[in-house]
Design an enzyme around this catalytic site. Structure first.
Site, PDB file in Angstrom:
ATOM      1  N   HIS A  84       1.280  -1.137   0.367  1.00 27.36           N
ATOM      2  CA  HIS A  84      -0.127  -0.093  -0.202  1.00 27.36           C
ATOM      3  C   HIS A  84       1.001   1.469   0.213  1.00 27.36           C
ATOM      4  CE1 HIS A  84       0.847  -0.292   4.288  1.00 27.36           C
ATOM      5  NE2 HIS A  84       0.145   0.693   4.689  1.00 27.36           N
ATOM      6  N   HIS A 107       0.939   3.920   1.753  1.00 30.26           N
ATOM      7  CA  HIS A 107       1.501   4.817   3.191  1.00 30.26           C
ATOM      8  C   HIS A 107       3.434   4.974   2.712  1.00 30.26           C
ATOM      9  CE1 HIS A 107      -1.285   4.347   5.440  1.00 30.26           C
ATOM     10  NE2 HIS A 107      -1.447   4.912   4.663  1.00 30.26           N
ATOM     11  N   ASP A 151       5.692   4.446   5.283  1.00 39.37           N
ATOM     12  CA  ASP A 151       6.553   4.422   5.905  1.00 39.37           C
ATOM     13  C   ASP A 151       6.768   2.889   4.904  1.00 39.37           C
ATOM     14  OD1 ASP A 151       3.856   3.598   6.774  1.00 39.37           O
ATOM     15  OD2 ASP A 151       4.505   2.580   8.800  1.00 39.37           O
ATOM     16  N   HIS A 152       6.159   2.440   4.162  1.00 34.55           N
ATOM     17  CA  HIS A 152       5.768   0.749   2.837  1.00 34.55           C
ATOM     18  C   HIS A 152       6.888   1.299   1.723  1.00 34.55           C
ATOM     19  CE1 HIS A 152       3.644  -1.526   6.177  1.00 34.55           C
ATOM     20  NE2 HIS A 152       3.027  -0.412   6.270  1.00 34.55           N
ATOM     21  N   HIS A 170      -7.241  -0.974   5.600  1.00 38.21           N
ATOM     22  CA  HIS A 170      -5.963  -0.010   6.330  1.00 38.21           C
ATOM     23  C   HIS A 170      -6.122   1.184   5.185  1.00 38.21           C
ATOM     24  CE1 HIS A 170      -2.766   1.305   8.505  1.00 38.21           C
ATOM     25  NE2 HIS A 170      -2.441   1.665   7.452  1.00 38.21           N
ATOM     26  N   ASP A 191      -0.130  -3.788   6.085  1.00 37.21           N
ATOM     27  CA  ASP A 191      -0.482  -3.097   7.391  1.00 37.21           C
ATOM     28  C   ASP A 191      -2.298  -3.477   7.677  1.00 37.21           C
ATOM     29  OD1 ASP A 191       1.321  -2.295   8.359  1.00 37.21           O
ATOM     30  OD2 ASP A 191       1.204   0.060   8.414  1.00 37.21           O
ATOM     31  N   HIS A 224       4.440  -3.968  11.186  1.00 39.66           N
ATOM     32  CA  HIS A 224       4.703  -3.506  12.666  1.00 39.66           C
ATOM     33  C   HIS A 224       5.085  -4.396  13.598  1.00 39.66           C
ATOM     34  CE1 HIS A 224       4.696   0.567  10.913  1.00 39.66           C
ATOM     35  NE2 HIS A 224       3.397  -0.126  10.000  1.00 39.66           N
TER      36      HIS A 224
END
Length: 257
Positions: free
Chosen positions: A52, A54, A56-57, A110, A131, A169
């Site tokens: 996805h 975001h 942090d990915h 998410h 996530d 995570h």
């Protein structure tokens, strides 16, 4: 498959799949730990998988591609710079360099276009779920609905119990604290807490989990349990009318826990 967790940021894991010469990375939010590992181990990057959009990915994509212009597979329904192989439900990702194949699942909740990858081949399977599912928890509903989350979690729960769960995570201990509040009497969950505490005390990941483990301890996969509904009714003063309302109430409670 040999699957290595590369810690990033405060609590992320970038998953690196390797053989003797090549590697694939999943959700590289930061390029530095990936490049360090590849250089140290003498590996060549063969492909990147993204679940996805975001940061942090995907934040490491640009730097990684400047070092190795490899195929980047990612969600068809999200605009992500660097993804040149958009994939969706029913697609298969083939990575010849490692002789790997993954089935793609659409699991919006998410984020609106979130996908997951399930390995093919010799069991146990590996689920890279981004996530959407965490050990003892699930992702926040930033762009999707409780019904979409219920559908996604049901798809994961239908996988074989020995499927390895590679979420992104290290939230396990905090999720387990909420799981204890939501379902106070669960001996298997309590034993899992002890195992995870020992792993973290040794600075080791609690992941991967398994689908079977999550079905036994994760309240978001157990919203049909009477104890959880009783606790929710006591917490909110409202008895959930159905499984979707129960899941929505659990997620809302977790958001403020």
């Amino acid at each position: 498959m040999h699957i290595i967790p590369l810690p990033a940021f405060r609590d992320n894991y970038i998953w690196l799949i390797r053989d003797g010469r090549h590697a694939v990375v999943v959700d590289p939010g930061d390029a530095a730990p990936v490049l360090d590992y590849l250089a140290r181990e003498g590996l060549q990057l063969a492909a990147i998988l993204v679940t996805h959009h975001h940061a942090d990915h995907v934040g490491g994509l640009g730097t990684l591609l400047s070092h190795a212009p490899v195929p980047v597979h990612g969600p068809f329904n999200e605009r992500i710079d660097g993804v040149d192989h958009p994939v969706a439900e029913g697609d298969t990702v083939r990575i010849d360099a490692l002789d790997l194949e993954f089935d793609v699942l659409d699991v919006p909740a998410h984020t609106a276009g979130h996908i997951a990858y399930v390995s093919r081949g010799t069991p146990p399977r590996a689920l890279f779920c981004g996530d959407t599912l965490f050990s003892a928890g699930c992702g926040r509903l930033f762009e999707g609905s409780a019904r979409q989350l219920a559908d996604a979690l049901a798809r994961f729960a239908a996988l074989p119990d020995d499927t390895l769960v590679y979420c992104t995570h290290e939230y396990t201990l905090s999720n387990l604290a909420f799981a204890r509040a939501a379902e106070p009497h669960n001996p298997e969950r309590d034993a899992y807490v002890e195992r995870c505490q020992a792993l973290r005390a040794a600075n080791r990941p609690t992941l991967p989990s398994t689908i079977g483990q999550e079905k036994a301890i994760n309240p978001f996969l157990r919203s049909d349990q009477a104890q959880i509904r009783d606790v929710l009714a006591g917490h909110s003063g409202v008895w959930p009318a159905d499984a979707i309302e129960c899941l929505a109430a659990l997620r809302a409670w977790k958001d403020t826990f």
